[in-house]
Design a protein around this motif. Structure first.
Motif, mmCIF file in Angstrom:
data_model
loop_
_atom_site.group_PDB
_atom_site.id
_atom_site.type_symbol
_atom_site.label_atom_id
_atom_site.label_comp_id
_atom_site.label_asym_id
_atom_site.label_seq_id
_atom_site.Cartn_x
_atom_site.Cartn_y
_atom_site.Cartn_z
ATOM 1 N N THR A 65 53.825 -45.957 32.967
ATOM 2 C CA THR A 65 55.353 -45.812 32.393
ATOM 3 C C THR A 65 55.720 -46.227 31.055
ATOM 4 O OG1 THR A 65 55.952 -44.879 34.557
ATOM 5 C CG2 THR A 65 57.700 -45.708 33.050
ATOM 6 N N MET A 68 54.428 -44.309 28.305
ATOM 7 C CA MET A 68 55.226 -43.257 27.678
ATOM 8 C C MET A 68 56.549 -43.597 27.228
ATOM 9 S SD MET A 68 53.821 -40.622 30.766
ATOM 10 C CE MET A 68 53.725 -41.870 32.110
ATOM 11 N N GLN A 72 56.299 -40.622 24.482
ATOM 12 C CA GLN A 72 56.202 -39.785 25.540
ATOM 13 C C GLN A 72 54.922 -39.033 25.475
ATOM 14 O OE1 GLN A 72 59.981 -37.866 26.497
ATOM 15 N NE2 GLN A 72 59.623 -37.279 28.439
ATOM 16 N N GLY A 75 51.621 -39.338 27.664
ATOM 17 C CA GLY A 75 51.515 -38.589 28.953
ATOM 18 C C GLY A 75 50.447 -37.674 29.020
#
Length: 136
Positions: A65, A68, A72, A75
Motif C-alpha cells: 500500500t 501505491m 498508484q 499496483g
C-alpha cells in the motif's frame, strides 16, 4: 539482476514442489497467497504443450500500500509474484521482479525506500527457502 528487472534462482526441487514450498514459506511469514496459476494446465486445456510453469501471487497490504500511495500505478506490479518454471534441460527455476526495479519503473521516492528495501529482503529470503538455497 538482469537488465530486464528479473531475478532468477535455480531450485533444488521440481516446479510444483517449489511453488508448494513457496506458498508455505510465505504463509508462515504472515503473507497472503492471493492466487496460484498453473500455466501448463491452462495450455493442456487448449490442447497445447508447455513445460511446468506456475505463478504464485502473494504479499501483504502493509508492504504494498505505501508503494501505491507513492505511485498508484505501482499496483500493476503488486502484489508481488514469483514464477516457477522448467527449462529445456528439466531444471526448475524461480523468477521474480526485483523490487528496486519496480521502484525505478514507477519513480517511487524516498517515502517508499524503506518499504522497497523490506520487500526486497523478504523476497530474497522466501525465494531462497522455497528453492532450497536458504543458509539457515
Amino acid at each position: 539482476m538482469a537488465g530486464d528487472g528479473l531475478i532468477t534462482v535455480q531450485s533444488r526441487f521440481g516446479v510444483t514442489e517449489t511453488i508448494d514450498r513457496l506458498a508455505e514459506v510465505v504463509k508462515r511469514a504472515g503473507l497472503v497467497v492471493f492466487a496460484r496459476i498453473d500455466h501448463a494446465a491452462g495450455a493442456r486445456d487448449v490442447g497445447a504443450a508447455l513445460r511446468p510453469t506456475e505463478l504464485l501471487i502473494f504479499g501483504n497490504p502493509r508492504g504494498g500500500t505505501p508503494l501505491m500511495q507513492d505511485s498508484q500505478l505501482a499496483g500493476i506490479d503488486l502484489p508481488v509474484k514469483a514464477l516457477g518454471w522448467e527449462d529445456e534441460q528439466g531444471n526448475a527455476w524461480l523468477s521474480y521482479n526485483d523490487p528496486h526495479w519496480i521502484a525505478g519503473r514507477h519513480g517511487l521516492g524516498d517515502v517508499s525506500r524503506a518499504a522497497v528495501a523490506a520487500i526486497a529482503t523478504g523476497m530474497e529470503k522466501v525465494i531462497a527457502a522455497a528453492a532450497g538455497m536458504d543458509q539457515s
